[in-house]
Design an enzyme around this catalytic site. Sequence first.
Site: not given
Ligand code: KIV
Length: 272
Positions: A91, A190
């Site tokens: 991310d 989500e």
């Molecule tokens: O940060 C995370 O764990 C996520 C998932 C919920 C898809 O983005």
Amino acid sequence: MSVAKKEYKRVTVKSLVEMKALGEKISMLTAYDYTMAKIVDGAGVDVILVGDSASNVMAGHETTLPITLDQMIYHASSVVRAIDRALVVVDLPFGTYQSDPKEALRSAIRIMKESGGHAVKLEGGKEIKDSIKKILNAGVPVMGHLGLTPQSIYKFGTYTVRAKEEEEALRLIEDAKLLERLGCFALVLEKIPAALAQQVAESISIPVIGIGAGGGVDGQVLVLHDMIGMTQEFHPRFLRRYMNLHEEMTTAISQYVGDVKSSEFPSENEQY
Ligand code: KIV
């Protein structure tokens, strides 16, 4: 029981698109450290997400907003060292890609160079399209994320189901098609209605991986610590707990405390 249609020695972004075409569901779980990632990878999970949920799960913050790029790189590099097979998606944290495409590219490049991750994930659609384009143009694979996007929690105000109204649902469909056109290799949806998620999955060729988005999509993702029952406070309807590790760990640790207090541990055989 494994229902894999094809063996993948190493999962790549191409494998995921192929899995969708073959009708093979994609499994994805989060991991944030070496030891957990080794277990997750060894168990055959296709995609490991180094999610910014590390902000909640690992650091105890209320939201995903505080985690920094340096902290994400630390978590991601620990995960990358553990894996043999899974694709590792990292991310981009809040504040590292929204303001300017050049900054977005710099953030993505730092993730790729310093952690060894294989792809990045960004939350949002049209409003971040220039950042996504810039990252893709540099050869970095991008996974999209629509629906409930936790980095925007203060705009939404709650973690309730998104896109229940037609206007928001139509916007989400448009955004999903845009992400496909831009060249994203996959998309997380989500907490949206299952029928809408299925409609999106059927209308685009890239894999759609759902969390709280029903069974009509191309794969599922959960937060590891939730699905193994280490966390306790969080119990949304979509979460299936496969074990109660919180209880098992508490029992084991209190046994240890008792054994230390009573001098049951260590025994003759446990010393030199
Ligand atoms: O940060 C995370 O764990 C996520 C998932 C919920 C898809 O983005």
